[in-house]
Design a protein around this motif. Structure first.
Motif, PDB file in Angstrom:
ATOM      1  N   ALA A 139       1.074  -1.297   0.033  1.00 25.18           N
ATOM      2  CA  ALA A 139       0.006  -0.120  -0.002  1.00 25.18           C
ATOM      3  C   ALA A 139       0.919   1.223   0.028  1.00 25.18           C
ATOM      4  N   LEU A 140       0.468   2.146  -0.885  1.00 29.06           N
ATOM      5  CA  LEU A 140       1.263   3.464  -0.965  1.00 29.06           C
ATOM      6  C   LEU A 140       0.272   4.562  -1.419  1.00 29.06           C
ATOM      7  N   THR A 141       0.095   5.550  -0.624  1.00 24.74           N
ATOM      8  CA  THR A 141      -0.977   6.501  -1.073  1.00 24.74           C
ATOM      9  C   THR A 141      -0.349   7.648  -1.745  1.00 24.74           C
ATOM     10  N   ASN A 142      -1.138   8.211  -2.570  1.00 25.91           N
ATOM     11  CA  ASN A 142      -0.674   9.410  -3.098  1.00 25.91           C
ATOM     12  C   ASN A 142      -0.228  10.698  -2.100  1.00 25.91           C
ATOM     13  N   ASP A 143      -0.814  10.943  -0.898  1.00 25.38           N
ATOM     14  CA  ASP A 143      -0.554  11.767  -0.030  1.00 25.38           C
ATOM     15  C   ASP A 143       0.850  11.353   0.634  1.00 25.38           C
ATOM     16  N   ILE A 144       1.337  10.197   0.712  1.00 26.82           N
ATOM     17  CA  ILE A 144       2.536   9.664   1.341  1.00 26.82           C
ATOM     18  C   ILE A 144       3.700  10.331   0.088  1.00 26.82           C
ATOM     19  N   ALA A 145       3.409   9.996  -1.139  1.00 28.57           N
ATOM     20  CA  ALA A 145       4.380   9.836  -2.049  1.00 28.57           C
ATOM     21  C   ALA A 145       4.548  11.612  -2.210  1.00 28.57           C
ATOM     22  N   CYS A 146       3.629  12.500  -2.231  1.00 26.10           N
ATOM     23  CA  CYS A 146       3.559  13.854  -2.255  1.00 26.10           C
ATOM     24  C   CYS A 146       4.522  14.469  -1.091  1.00 26.10           C
ATOM     25  N   GLN A 147       4.276  14.025   0.026  1.00 26.40           N
ATOM     26  CA  GLN A 147       5.053  14.424   1.081  1.00 26.40           C
ATOM     27  C   GLN A 147       6.459  14.041   1.017  1.00 26.40           C
ATOM     28  N   THR A 148       6.881  12.900   0.456  1.00 27.62           N
ATOM     29  CA  THR A 148       8.048  12.413   0.382  1.00 27.62           C
ATOM     30  C   THR A 148       8.820  13.395  -0.482  1.00 27.62           C
ATOM     31  N   ILE A 149       8.448  13.680  -1.537  1.00 25.37           N
ATOM     32  CA  ILE A 149       9.260  14.545  -2.602  1.00 25.37           C
ATOM     33  C   ILE A 149       9.609  15.764  -2.230  1.00 25.37           C
ATOM     34  N   ALA A 156       3.538  17.840  -9.625  1.00 30.12           N
ATOM     35  CA  ALA A 156       3.363  18.271 -10.740  1.00 30.12           C
ATOM     36  C   ALA A 156       1.421  18.443 -10.954  1.00 30.12           C
ATOM     37  N   SER A 157       0.918  17.252 -10.249  1.00 32.46           N
ATOM     38  CA  SER A 157      -0.386  17.451 -10.637  1.00 32.46           C
ATOM     39  C   SER A 157      -0.941  16.778  -9.029  1.00 32.46           C
ATOM     40  N   THR A 158      -2.213  17.028  -9.128  1.00 34.03           N
ATOM     41  CA  THR A 158      -2.888  16.585  -7.796  1.00 34.03           C
ATOM     42  C   THR A 158      -3.044  14.915  -7.564  1.00 34.03           C
ATOM     43  N   ARG A 159      -2.899  14.382  -8.677  1.00 33.41           N
ATOM     44  CA  ARG A 159      -2.994  13.035  -8.531  1.00 33.41           C
ATOM     45  C   ARG A 159      -1.762  12.254  -9.081  1.00 33.41           C
ATOM     46  N   ALA A 160      -0.997  11.184  -8.420  1.00 34.65           N
ATOM     47  CA  ALA A 160       0.134  10.530  -9.108  1.00 34.65           C
ATOM     48  C   ALA A 160      -0.621   9.667 -10.302  1.00 34.65           C
ATOM     49  N   ILE A 161       0.475   9.208 -11.214  1.00 32.55           N
ATOM     50  CA  ILE A 161       0.330   8.325 -12.312  1.00 32.55           C
ATOM     51  C   ILE A 161       0.189   7.070 -11.583  1.00 32.55           C
ATOM     52  N   ASP A 162      -0.664   6.063 -11.481  1.00 30.36           N
ATOM     53  CA  ASP A 162      -0.777   4.722 -11.137  1.00 30.36           C
ATOM     54  C   ASP A 162      -0.462   3.723 -12.162  1.00 30.36           C
ATOM     55  N   LEU A 163       0.557   3.067 -12.316  1.00 29.53           N
ATOM     56  CA  LEU A 163       0.582   1.906 -13.109  1.00 29.53           C
ATOM     57  C   LEU A 163       0.281   0.677 -12.754  1.00 29.53           C
ATOM     58  N   SER A 164      -0.296   0.594 -11.381  1.00 33.94           N
ATOM     59  CA  SER A 164      -0.497  -0.796 -10.875  1.00 33.94           C
ATOM     60  C   SER A 164      -1.824  -1.525 -11.376  1.00 33.94           C
ATOM     61  N   TYR A 165      -1.927  -2.752 -11.176  1.00 37.19           N
ATOM     62  CA  TYR A 165      -2.881  -3.502 -11.629  1.00 37.19           C
ATOM     63  C   TYR A 165      -3.733  -3.547 -10.110  1.00 37.19           C
ATOM     64  N   ARG A 166      -4.569  -2.847 -10.104  1.00 41.52           N
ATOM     65  CA  ARG A 166      -5.324  -2.605  -8.643  1.00 41.52           C
ATOM     66  C   ARG A 166      -6.294  -3.904  -8.411  1.00 41.52           C
ATOM     67  N   ASN A 167      -6.414  -4.321  -7.244  1.00 45.36           N
ATOM     68  CA  ASN A 167      -7.179  -5.253  -6.757  1.00 45.36           C
ATOM     69  C   ASN A 167      -6.983  -6.635  -7.497  1.00 45.36           C
ATOM     70  N   SER A 168      -5.718  -6.575  -7.814  1.00 46.38           N
ATOM     71  CA  SER A 168      -5.386  -8.025  -8.560  1.00 46.38           C
ATOM     72  C   SER A 168      -5.510  -9.203  -7.527  1.00 46.38           C
ATOM     73  N   ILE A 169      -5.902 -10.330  -8.074  1.00 52.89           N
ATOM     74  CA  ILE A 169      -5.970 -11.631  -6.939  1.00 52.89           C
ATOM     75  C   ILE A 169      -4.927 -12.563  -7.279  1.00 52.89           C
ATOM     76  N   ASN A 170      -4.099 -12.254  -8.367  1.00 46.37           N
ATOM     77  CA  ASN A 170      -2.873 -13.078  -8.732  1.00 46.37           C
ATOM     78  C   ASN A 170      -2.167 -12.864  -7.634  1.00 46.37           C
ATOM     79  N   ARG A 171      -1.239 -13.934  -7.646  1.00 49.37           N
ATOM     80  CA  ARG A 171      -0.024 -13.876  -6.745  1.00 49.37           C
ATOM     81  C   ARG A 171       1.206 -14.258  -7.567  1.00 49.37           C
ATOM     82  N   ASP A 172       2.492 -14.177  -6.908  1.00 50.74           N
ATOM     83  CA  ASP A 172       3.488 -14.066  -7.982  1.00 50.74           C
ATOM     84  C   ASP A 172       4.177 -15.683  -8.075  1.00 50.74           C
TER      85      ASP A 172
END
Length: 377
Positions: A139-149, A156-172
């Motif tokens: 788990a990593l929120t947009n707010d934590i990322a903003c505070q980190t940088i 540069a924008s209010t929302r991060a670009i999220d490349l994740s496959y959200r709510n995936s049930i597949n495991r590695d």
């Protein structure tokens, strides 16, 4: 309390207070907008100008000498919402002494100044990429990322670009995990990141990744090294994504193989030791094993971007040496044990036009050791 005798606060002081507070509640953790209703979006003034030292000696935090002296003083005033104005003056006066409120006011106004003083070259587009790691769903929120940088860069924008496959049930350890995640990552990158790189609208990226290492290497390969970006690392002690001052110089070592064979492997032993016998078990005994390692591999060693930059140099040296010895067509079988940020940088360090193809392996006890995960051609 003799309200009629209270001196009016000058308009110039009120204007300054609104400006320095950015029209938001200065109580720590609130930050509520005070010129607009949060539900209806109707504009109206719902702010309270609170005195830190009360305007009258018998008021909350009042003082016989300081109250008349500071009642119009900007430094003694806070912009608050109704709830927190009531809290500090009526509900919990003793829990809000003068020093605590001064610190709240100062911290809020300094933060507002930082956020509103953004120069164009200080803006960074945040990129998040998360994927299931074993039984963990990171788990990593947009707010934590903003505070980190902040304060090195500002979002540069209010929302991060999220490349994740959200709510995936597949495991590695699932058979279709790697293809599903790779296809999604490539698709998300092409739709969300590539256009920003192509039109030159984004000068800097801040990258946060938590996923199995083959996927992070793939992410790094997609991002490349042609655009300015900072890659961040999640630290366990203390828990944070912010880079810290390095406690020691990291001596990365590139160790060539004792023999040359048609099959070439790269053992990256940084967060843990990868036993060469596990590589021989996967590829057979007739292979050349190159190694990148440090004196004492451990999961906590990378603490600063300086250490990350040093790894990029050793990774580039490895690519060059292996290219030279085996040619550009020979696949390099990569067995990684390294921090997430370094996995991304290993992918970024690869030059797609000149470097050899990569075959990436993942170590998973559910699949009895290392197994092939992804290829980068």
């Amino acid at each position: 309390m003799n309200v009629k005798s209270r001196k009016e606060i000058p308009n110039a002081v009120i204007t300054r207070l609104w400006a320095r507070s950015a029209g938001r509640c200065a109580y720590t953790g609130c930050n509520k907008i005070l010129w607009q209703d949060i539900l209806t979006r109707r504009n109206y003034n719902q702010a309270y100008i609170a005195h830190i030292v009360a305007a009258e000696p018998d008021g909350p935090r009042g003082d016989a000498i300081l109250s008349p002296k500071l009642c119009q003083d900007y430094e003694n005033l806070m912009l608050l919402c109704d709830s927190h104005h009531r809290l500090i003056d009526k509900v919990d006066v003793t829990g809000h002494p003068v020093n605590t409120l001064y610190e709240m006011k100062l911290a809020h106004e300094e933060r507002m100044e930082q956020l509103t003083d953004i120069q164009e070259n200080k803006k960074s587009q945040i990129i998040l990429y998360l994927a299931n790691v074993g039984p963990q769903t990171p788990a990593l929120t947009n707010d934590i990322a903003c505070q980190t940088i902040i304060p090195a860069y500002y979002p540069a924008s209010t929302r991060a670009i999220d490349l994740s496959y959200r709510n995936s049930i597949n495991r590695d350890h699932d058979s279709d995990y790697w293809k599903t995640e790779e296809d999604n990552l490539i698709k998300q990158y092409k739709e969300k990141v590539a256009p920003l790189c192509g039109d030159g609208s984004t000068a800097h990226f801040s990258v946060f990744g938590f996923a199995p290492q083959p996927l992070l290497i793939k992410l790094g390969a997609l991002l490349g090294d042609t655009h300015a970006m900072d890659v961040y690392q999640r630290h366990r002690e203390p828990p944070s994504w912010k880079w810290q001052l390095p406690t020691e110089t990291i001596n990365y070592k590139l160790i060539p193989p004792a023999k040359d064979s048609p099959i070439v492997a790269l053992n990256i032993s940084l967060s843990a030791l990868v036993n060469d016998q596990h590589i021989y078990k996967t590829l057979g005994s007739d292979c050349s094993i190159w190694t990148i390692t440090i004196d004492a591999p451990n999961v906590h060693f990378v603490r600063s971007p300086i250490q990350l930059a040093a790894f990029r140099q050793i990774a580039r040296s490895a690519y060059d040496a292996i290219n030279y010895r085996y040619g550009q067509q020979t696949p390099l079988h990569v067995f990684p044990a390294m921090p997430n940020s370094i996995a991304i940088e290993f992918g970024r360090s690869r030059l797609p036009k000149v470097d050899i193809p990569l075959v990436l392996y993942d170590n998973n006890k559910e699949t009895d050791g290392f197994s092939k995960a992804l290829t980068i051609n």
